[in-house]
Design an enzyme around this catalytic site. Sequence first.
Site, PDB file in Angstrom:
ATOM      1  N   GLU A  45       0.829  -1.200   0.000  1.00 51.63           N
ATOM      2  CA  GLU A  45       0.000   0.000   0.000  1.00 51.63           C
ATOM      3  C   GLU A  45       0.870   1.259   0.000  1.00 51.63           C
ATOM      4  O   GLU A  45       1.781   1.403   0.826  1.00 51.63           O
ATOM      5  CB  GLU A  45      -0.897  -0.009   1.240  1.00 51.63           C
ATOM      6  CG  GLU A  45      -1.798   1.198   1.381  1.00 51.63           C
ATOM      7  CD  GLU A  45      -2.690   1.109   2.620  1.00 51.63           C
ATOM      8  OE1 GLU A  45      -3.638   1.899   2.712  1.00 51.63           O
ATOM      9  OE2 GLU A  45      -2.433   0.238   3.487  1.00 51.63           O
ATOM     10  N   LYS A 114      -9.167   2.632  -2.816  1.00 54.19           N
ATOM     11  CA  LYS A 114      -9.500   2.069  -1.507  1.00 54.19           C
ATOM     12  C   LYS A 114     -10.916   2.467  -1.106  1.00 54.19           C
ATOM     13  O   LYS A 114     -11.275   3.647  -1.109  1.00 54.19           O
ATOM     14  CB  LYS A 114      -8.490   2.541  -0.461  1.00 54.19           C
ATOM     15  CG  LYS A 114      -8.573   1.818   0.884  1.00 54.19           C
ATOM     16  CD  LYS A 114      -7.394   2.211   1.770  1.00 54.19           C
ATOM     17  CE  LYS A 114      -7.352   1.442   3.073  1.00 54.19           C
ATOM     18  NZ  LYS A 114      -6.164   1.795   3.877  1.00 54.19           N
ATOM     19  N   CYS A 150      -5.628  -2.983   2.042  1.00 54.11           N
ATOM     20  CA  CYS A 150      -5.528  -3.065   3.501  1.00 54.11           C
ATOM     21  C   CYS A 150      -6.877  -3.184   4.197  1.00 54.11           C
ATOM     22  O   CYS A 150      -7.441  -4.266   4.280  1.00 54.11           O
ATOM     23  CB  CYS A 150      -4.729  -1.875   4.034  1.00 54.11           C
ATOM     24  SG  CYS A 150      -3.964  -2.196   5.663  1.00 54.11           S
TER      25      CYS A 150
END
Length: 553
Positions: A45, A114, A150
């Site tokens: 990330e 994300k 994540c």
Amino acid sequence: MTDALSIALAQLNPTVGDVLGNAARLRDAHAEAARLGADLMVASELALSGYPPEDLVVRPSFQETVRRELDGLAAATAEGGPGILVGAPWVEDGIVYNAAVLLDGGRVADIRRKYDLPNYGVFDEKRVFSAGPLPGPVNFRGVRLGVMICEDMWTDEVTECLEESGAEILVVINGSPFEVDKADERLNLAVARVTESRLPIVYVNQVGGQDELVFDGSSFVLDSGAALRGQAPSWREDMLATSWRRENGAWQCETADRHPPPEGLAAIYEAMTLGLRDYVTKNGFPGVIIGLSGGIDSALTAAVAVDALGAARVRCVMMPSPYTSPESLEDAAQAARLLGIALDEVSIEPAMEAFDAMLRPLFGNAGADTTEENIQARSRGMTLMALSNKTGSMVLSTGNKSEMSVGYATLYGDMCGGYSVLKDVYKTTVFALARWRNANLPPGMLGPRGRAIPERIIVKPPSAELKPDQRDEDTLPPYEVLDRILDGLVERDMGVDAVVAEGFDRALVLRVWRMLLGAEYKRRQAPPGVKITRRAFGRDRRYPIVNAFRGRD
């Protein structure tokens, strides 16, 4: 449609803000992935910008640099070889996303933004990023990859969307900081996502230190039955090559290298060492300076510093006062010999006398109290900072979490320093770590094998030695009791009544609670330090300094 795929997990140590350096590291990793015959290299990330970049991502010049280097990385895929899936800030129409960018065929082939932006504990992503939509799969050379970033893996919503829209392999890029027992939590969450979707998962995490955070790596692969097929080493960079085949319409991963992550004290020690090494090295300090008192906190700090940086980059100073015992002088000297470091000695008695003469007209007939004790601590702090100014080396403060919790520390004295290795480590854990280090030397450490901390330092009663016959337990409860109370009040956010119900004296718990609240102003002025627990002071536990609430529930 392809029936074979090779994925290389690039577990790298980026530096926040060093976009050009991170890009060069990614190009080197891409070349290594090519040598391994990989079809796809997956990095972590925000690997291009470093994680977490905080307010850097809102600067137009930073955004432009990231995009320019992304285009450069894309060019590396123009001549065939592996594609690259890398985390980077991505800007569209003035909106900044935390993105996973697929580079292939010399161009930006696809992007996923994300969806679940964390905004708790150490995370503050909603402040600088906008959330993306629920993602569909990315098509990479005939394989539908379900890309998550994540936090997207920590709930089932994104996985469910990807599974329903035809993903074949889940790929998660992460900037997941270390906490005690977090490796098991990550693995359990990944198992849950695999169980729900019946899809294998590739989990890539970064490694390295960034301010108070430290990342342990521990990247891994689970097959569609949630069996562990490969795991990268913890605490160091690595390239984990994995081979995949489509069998009966589903992707299977061949067994790759597996390195079980260290646990308990071993993991904490690795975290402290890597966190310190990267803080010193990435900030360009030539070394560190430590006030070596003959006590266990400074001895353990020195051992961590030598293991992280090597003895040549660690300078220790013993600063005795009239209250320093001969045993402390001997113990400090023995600790320095065991670690192979130079130990200077500077008496603070002349400074104490000078302050006494200077302040006597103002103090009048007031008797000696903690004021004179604090002058000793501040004289030592001034000495260390003067050496830091002259040499460029950074002072390490040596206080532990037990002391910082209850304010048993002196502002501008023993709290002086640029970094604190033990900031998130309770005193009872300090003792355990000292014994552990004397019996263990993890791979890659630069210190000596065998005993690093004299036994007498470990067994003698802790003392600040700021007045005759002083012991920490004159002021504090025994650390075995104090740390258990603090575990309830700090780590588990329990009220006084709940802690008392675990078997502690009410008056004692109330006293510790009052000390905890009253020391907030000190903690705000403390240096950063390695995050070890889920409730580290500063980034996790944030209480107001002006605070009239004294609730006990």
